[in-house]
Write an enzyme that holds these catalytic residues in place. Structure first.
Site, mmCIF file in Angstrom:
data_model
loop_
_atom_site.group_PDB
_atom_site.id
_atom_site.type_symbol
_atom_site.label_atom_id
_atom_site.label_comp_id
_atom_site.label_asym_id
_atom_site.label_seq_id
_atom_site.Cartn_x
_atom_site.Cartn_y
_atom_site.Cartn_z
ATOM 1 N N MET A 267 -2.012 -3.706 -2.029
ATOM 2 C CA MET A 267 -2.669 -2.431 -2.339
ATOM 3 C C MET A 267 -1.641 -1.301 -2.348
ATOM 4 O O MET A 267 -1.998 -0.122 -2.274
ATOM 5 C CB MET A 267 -3.775 -2.143 -1.324
ATOM 6 C CG MET A 267 -4.892 -3.183 -1.378
ATOM 7 S SD MET A 267 -6.479 -2.532 -0.851
ATOM 8 C CE MET A 267 -6.110 -2.065 0.828
ATOM 9 N N LYS B 180 -0.702 -11.637 8.696
ATOM 10 C CA LYS B 180 -1.252 -10.406 9.287
ATOM 11 C C LYS B 180 -2.764 -10.319 9.039
ATOM 12 O O LYS B 180 -3.530 -9.949 9.911
ATOM 13 C CB LYS B 180 -0.502 -9.236 8.664
ATOM 14 C CG LYS B 180 -1.174 -7.916 8.685
ATOM 15 C CD LYS B 180 -0.925 -7.200 9.971
ATOM 16 C CE LYS B 180 -1.727 -5.936 10.057
ATOM 17 N NZ LYS B 180 -2.015 -5.323 8.766
ATOM 18 N N ASP B 181 -3.189 -10.673 7.814
ATOM 19 C CA ASP B 181 -4.617 -10.676 7.474
ATOM 20 C C ASP B 181 -5.112 -12.114 7.513
ATOM 21 O O ASP B 181 -5.416 -12.728 6.482
ATOM 22 C CB ASP B 181 -4.816 -10.051 6.097
ATOM 23 C CG ASP B 181 -4.410 -8.590 6.072
ATOM 24 O OD1 ASP B 181 -5.280 -7.736 6.214
ATOM 25 O OD2 ASP B 181 -3.195 -8.302 5.949
ATOM 26 N N HIS C 107 5.348 -6.331 3.155
ATOM 27 C CA HIS C 107 5.210 -6.684 1.737
ATOM 28 C C HIS C 107 6.540 -7.208 1.188
ATOM 29 O O HIS C 107 6.574 -8.159 0.407
ATOM 30 C CB HIS C 107 4.789 -5.458 0.918
ATOM 31 C CG HIS C 107 3.488 -4.846 1.313
ATOM 32 N ND1 HIS C 107 3.396 -3.617 1.930
ATOM 33 C CD2 HIS C 107 2.212 -5.290 1.184
ATOM 34 C CE1 HIS C 107 2.130 -3.322 2.147
ATOM 35 N NE2 HIS C 107 1.385 -4.322 1.713
ATOM 36 N N GLY D 57 0.067 -12.431 3.636
ATOM 37 C CA GLY D 57 0.593 -12.318 4.988
ATOM 38 C C GLY D 57 -0.380 -12.876 6.018
ATOM 39 O O GLY D 57 -1.601 -12.679 5.897
ATOM 40 N N GLN E 102 -13.461 -3.444 -1.847
ATOM 41 C CA GLN E 102 -13.277 -3.991 -0.502
ATOM 42 C C GLN E 102 -13.351 -2.922 0.581
ATOM 43 O O GLN E 102 -13.149 -3.212 1.756
ATOM 44 C CB GLN E 102 -11.967 -4.789 -0.406
ATOM 45 C CG GLN E 102 -10.701 -3.977 -0.438
ATOM 46 C CD GLN E 102 -9.467 -4.864 -0.530
ATOM 47 O OE1 GLN E 102 -9.208 -5.511 -1.550
ATOM 48 N NE2 GLN E 102 -8.692 -4.930 0.531
HETATM 49 P P1 AMP Z 1 -2.211 -4.929 1.700
HETATM 50 O O1 AMP Z 1 -1.340 -4.119 0.785
HETATM 51 O O2 AMP Z 1 -2.418 -4.321 3.032
HETATM 52 O O3 AMP Z 1 -3.470 -5.398 1.022
HETATM 53 O O4 AMP Z 1 -1.386 -6.243 1.980
HETATM 54 C C1 AMP Z 1 -0.889 -7.039 0.946
HETATM 55 C C2 AMP Z 1 -0.353 -8.313 1.532
HETATM 56 O O5 AMP Z 1 0.704 -8.015 2.436
HETATM 57 C C3 AMP Z 1 -1.415 -9.085 2.325
HETATM 58 O O6 AMP Z 1 -1.298 -10.460 2.046
HETATM 59 C C4 AMP Z 1 -1.042 -8.778 3.744
HETATM 60 O O7 AMP Z 1 -1.415 -9.785 4.657
HETATM 61 C C5 AMP Z 1 0.471 -8.674 3.655
HETATM 62 N N1 AMP Z 1 0.983 -7.913 4.788
HETATM 63 C C6 AMP Z 1 0.561 -6.697 5.216
HETATM 64 N N2 AMP Z 1 1.208 -6.342 6.350
HETATM 65 C C7 AMP Z 1 2.044 -7.371 6.654
HETATM 66 C C8 AMP Z 1 2.965 -7.623 7.718
HETATM 67 N N3 AMP Z 1 3.154 -6.756 8.706
HETATM 68 N N4 AMP Z 1 3.641 -8.795 7.700
HETATM 69 C C9 AMP Z 1 3.443 -9.699 6.699
HETATM 70 N N5 AMP Z 1 2.601 -9.514 5.673
HETATM 71 C C10 AMP Z 1 1.899 -8.380 5.650
#
Ligand code: AMP
Length: 285
Positions: A35, A154-155, A42, A152, A66
């Site tokens: 996002m 993380k999620d 990322h 990640g 979402q």
């Molecule tokens: P987002 O932009 O928050 O939707 O995240 C995009 C992707 O980056 C998702 O697969 C997240 O799980 C991953 N991500 C976000 N934060 C982290 C982190 N601290 N370590 C590893 N992956 C991450």
């Protein structure tokens, strides 16, 4: 690096990448869905994609479906220029940054719902969240025709939902999960960390502390969910300004609660610091 705005452009880019990689290459195209507001977490996914695929693209799309009605869709950080620099520096060859209308054409009525998983963990506190995630990721994977997609840990609940979805729909993309990237003091990197005040930033460490506490207990042989969850609760109790959303020990595939932490079980927490909701987790050894 190319900036792609439409599904058709992404598909064309992907097909060209596949031809360049050799039609039968099984690691031709990698996709990193995000996002935006990109950070080192990322960047680690982009690195993994570039290393294991011949060609890698990053998608940047703040997905309205979402977010709940009272959530932060409008104020979610948008840092497109810096994001493109980070993606290019990481070796991505394309950024896919569509408009909302491109992803949800007027009258779009098709959604993807992963029954039984979508309402667990974050899905329990954010109704409709995983339906939005599953829908947008389906659209991205279908458009990108990727061999691998990078997410990640993380999620972690999102990973469970997407793994099941990719399997059920036979999307033909391998879901690759990358480790959580943390700040030096343990806080998991998140685009939402930007919302935290100085005080909240300190309090936010409670999440990683709880996770570390549980990891230490498991290392010393404790496996009872009840005991592990109680220990995490004690860690949170020290910082009453942090409002716990959930503390759960679950099977990572089904997201169903477990009574004992078998290897591979997911211990996950979510908590509010003011308005900001953060998550953290660990996969138990
Ligand atoms: P987002 O932009 O928050 O939707 O995240 C995009 C992707 O980056 C998702 O697969 C997240 O799980 C991953 N991500 C976000 N934060 C982290 C982190 N601290 N370590 C590893 N992956 C991450």
């Amino acid at each position: 690096m190319e900036i792609l705005r439409t599904v058709e452009e992404l598909r064309k880019w992907s097909r060209k990448a596949r031809r360049r990689a050799g039609a039968h290459a099984s690691n031709a195209v990698g996709l990193v869905p995000t996002m935006g507001a990109l950070h080192a977490g990322h960047a680690s996914l982009i690195r993994a994609a570039v290393q294991s695929c011949s060609h890698a693209a990053v998608s940047i799309f703040v997905n309205p479906t979402q977010f709940g009605p009272s959530e932060d869709y409008e104020r979610y950080p948008r840092t497109f220029v810096a994001d493109c620099e980070l993606a290019a520096a990481g070796g991505a060859e394309a950024v896919f940054a569509p408009s909302v209308e491109e992803i949800y054409p007027e009258g779009a009525a098709t959604f993807v719902d992963v029954k039984g998983l979508s309402n667990r963990l974050d899905g329990a506190s954010r109704p409709g969240h995983f339906r939005g995630v599953a829908t947008v990721v389906t659209k991205l994977l279908v458009a990108a025709e990727s061999d691998k997609a990078f997410f990640g840990q993380k999620d972690a609940a999102q990973v469970a939902v997407l793994r099941r979805m990719v399997r059920d729909l036979r999307l033909g993309t391998e879901v690759v999960v990358c480790p959580i990237v943390r700040e030096a003091d343990g806080l998991a990197l998140s685009s939402r960390n930007a919302y935290l005040s100085k005080e909240e930033r300190k309090q936010a460490l409670t999440l990683s502390r709880a996770v570390r506490r549980v990891e230490a207990l498991v290392k010393h042989g404790e496996r009872r969910a009840e005991v592990l969850i109680a220990a995490a609760r004690v860690t949170f109790a020290v910082e009453p300004a942090v409002r716990v959303d959930y503390i759960e020990l679950v099977d990572w595939a089904t997201l169903a609660p477990v009574e004992t932490a078998a290897p591979g079980a997911l211990f996950a927490v979510a908590a509010f610091l003011g308005e900001t909701r953060l998550i953290d987790n660990t996969i138990l050894g």
